[in-house]
Design an enzyme around this catalytic site. Sequence first.
Site, PDB file in Angstrom:
ATOM      1  N   LYS A  92       0.866  -1.184   0.000  1.00  0.00           N
ATOM      2  CA  LYS A  92       0.000   0.000   0.000  1.00  0.00           C
ATOM      3  C   LYS A  92       0.905   1.237   0.000  1.00  0.00           C
ATOM      4  O   LYS A  92       1.872   1.302   0.779  1.00  0.00           O
ATOM      5  CB  LYS A  92      -0.873  -0.046   1.255  1.00  0.00           C
ATOM      6  CG  LYS A  92      -1.931   1.025   1.366  1.00  0.00           C
ATOM      7  CD  LYS A  92      -2.766   0.770   2.626  1.00  0.00           C
ATOM      8  CE  LYS A  92      -3.905   1.750   2.790  1.00  0.00           C
ATOM      9  NZ  LYS A  92      -4.719   1.455   3.993  1.00  0.00           N
ATOM     10  N   SER A 100      -9.515   1.473   3.027  1.00  0.00           N
ATOM     11  CA  SER A 100      -8.617   2.177   2.124  1.00  0.00           C
ATOM     12  C   SER A 100      -7.582   1.298   1.448  1.00  0.00           C
ATOM     13  O   SER A 100      -6.960   1.715   0.474  1.00  0.00           O
ATOM     14  CB  SER A 100      -7.906   3.275   2.892  1.00  0.00           C
ATOM     15  OG  SER A 100      -7.079   2.725   3.908  1.00  0.00           O
ATOM     16  N   SER A 115      -9.759  -0.932   7.292  1.00  0.00           N
ATOM     17  CA  SER A 115      -9.169  -0.676   5.971  1.00  0.00           C
ATOM     18  C   SER A 115      -8.426  -1.844   5.359  1.00  0.00           C
ATOM     19  O   SER A 115      -8.087  -1.801   4.178  1.00  0.00           O
ATOM     20  CB  SER A 115      -8.231   0.531   6.036  1.00  0.00           C
ATOM     21  OG  SER A 115      -8.974   1.717   5.995  1.00  0.00           O
TER      22      SER A 115
END
Lengths: 106, 533
Positions: free
Chosen positions: B97, B173, B197
């Site tokens: 990420k 996310s 997330s």
Amino acid sequence: MKEEISVEVFNHLVGLAALELDAEQATYLRRELNLQLQVIHELEAIPLEEDLKINAHGVKYEASITPQLRADEWIPYEDVEAILSQVPELRDRFVVVPNIPHEKLD
Amino acid sequence: MTMQLCDTPAHELSILLRKKKISAKEIVESCLERVAAVDGRPGSLDPGENSSQDNQSVHAMITLTAEKALAQAKGLDDKVARGEPLGSLAGVPFTVKDIFCVKDTLTTAASRMLANFRAPYTATTVERMLAQDGLMIGKVNLDEYTFGSSNESTAFQPAPRNPWDTNRVPGGSSGGSAASVAAGEAAISLGTDTAGSIRQPAAFCGVVGIKPTYGRVSRYGLIAFASSLDCPGPLARNVTDAAMLLKAIAGPDRQDATAVTKAVPDYVGVLDQGVKGLRIGLSEDYFKIVYMDAETGEMLQKPVPDEVRAAVYHAAEILKAQGAEIIEDVPMPNTRYAIPAFFVISRVEAASNLHRFDGAKYGYRTAQPKRDLREMYQATRNEAFGLQPKLRILMGMYVSAAQYSEQYYSRALKVRTLIRRDFENVFDPGSSYHLDALLTPTTPTTAFEMGAVYGDSVLMQYADQFTVTANHAGIPGMTFPAGLGADGLPLGVQLLGPDFSEPILLRMGRVFEEGTQAEAWRLQKPQVLRGLA
């Protein structure tokens, strides 16, 4: 719906947050803030014990799992150039910014 | 469709590499081919209009690190040839990420503010994955600064799409992480979880996701959202691979004073210990969806969809058949207050963390000439932050203001204590429940359509209503795929356990995986993979 965050309060917050917004952004953000506050008010329905402690991390940091504090020693970073190369404006290895405003205090 | 290397589980890849049946180069090339086939163009700041091709692509990547991956693969193949000992992630392709710093690599946080930022150091978690001979394929998209549950708030568009249906969001996310793993671009991914997330996008994309106990995994090198809630963790296509990654990244770190010194268990070694005698709870408080009435603003509740409830009960049946005891009607009375408390706590911490982005020392700085520093800050932050960071800063400043702090912030932290207490009460070995885990839905629904929720910050936040409690309490949570909804999209179920109970959650997940291997939904593949040779 109740608008707790008025235009005046909102503008004050924008200044404190070091932001500047156009009208469209301001309208959207103020509306969402007021909607979120409506949700936050749910918390007021909960009876809280008088001596209830706050919780900062969830997990209990008992001594057996808590790392010791590091010695307060200065360790030079090995690649200063990698950091300086990120600076938007650099002169003689100093970070250059516009004038810093000063207010005369009475 | 024959199984490509990029679709092969991480633990199998590692074995095949050790047996010299495949090379690291072949693994990386397979992943890069998959990226080329399904990912479409990477996210950028000036994307223009989406084409129809864009709308059918995954767009997980912000930065593809193909050359580095091939160079790493060469180094690893040389190591294999020399007969040197290999790390636990040898030959495992992974994505990261783009909220983790990786030295000499763009680290954008999916924000214009950091679009040009090259990290001068590497996050502990990524450092550990590389030290274990993992192969980094690229850095993947996310909601800007992790602020969202759909990935649509990224400044790097086109935003990621769900590989199961590209008209749907991948969740967020860590949407790029989940999408990249589901689409076979990598075997595993490193994500972060502040309210769900990791778990919510993992559920939406049909993969496994773990939010470890707070402090189990170092946050050093992670660009912070809410420091008391953020947890790095794994996403993978199966429980074994998730366990492998967790083992690699967990442990103390002198760079993070909140990383605990507790020994890291052998998460992989315990997987086959079964669930006989373990007690698993079900709570009606996790079968209700809280939502805001659009006209009155009143907070209302309705039951979760039948298929969501059925997926949880099906998982319970599978676990029961293997010897677990199922306890129903477990009270978790403060669950509904987790989102309101999160609105306060996370915003205060986010506002504090975002003050450092000012255009002075790194990242974006306005090109407009400004008279003084304050004007430079304002123009920089206005131009470089999207709407979601601005919203969090403003709310954080409001609820922590001196005159409101007691009413909002202190109260929210006390409610956090009550949420933690809910879990302590049912996990306590001396209590009548003495549960080993709570089994819940991961999300109220399957993945929603692109554009359906984005902009409504309240509705978006409530996508995390079943996951955020674990962040408040600090406890671990794991989601795993548990079937498909009527819309053909993955349904996830979640296990929540006491502090540091990851080994038990993984055992339960593994038992469910084994118990459902023959179920028809296991044969279904994401939409983007169906047309591939």
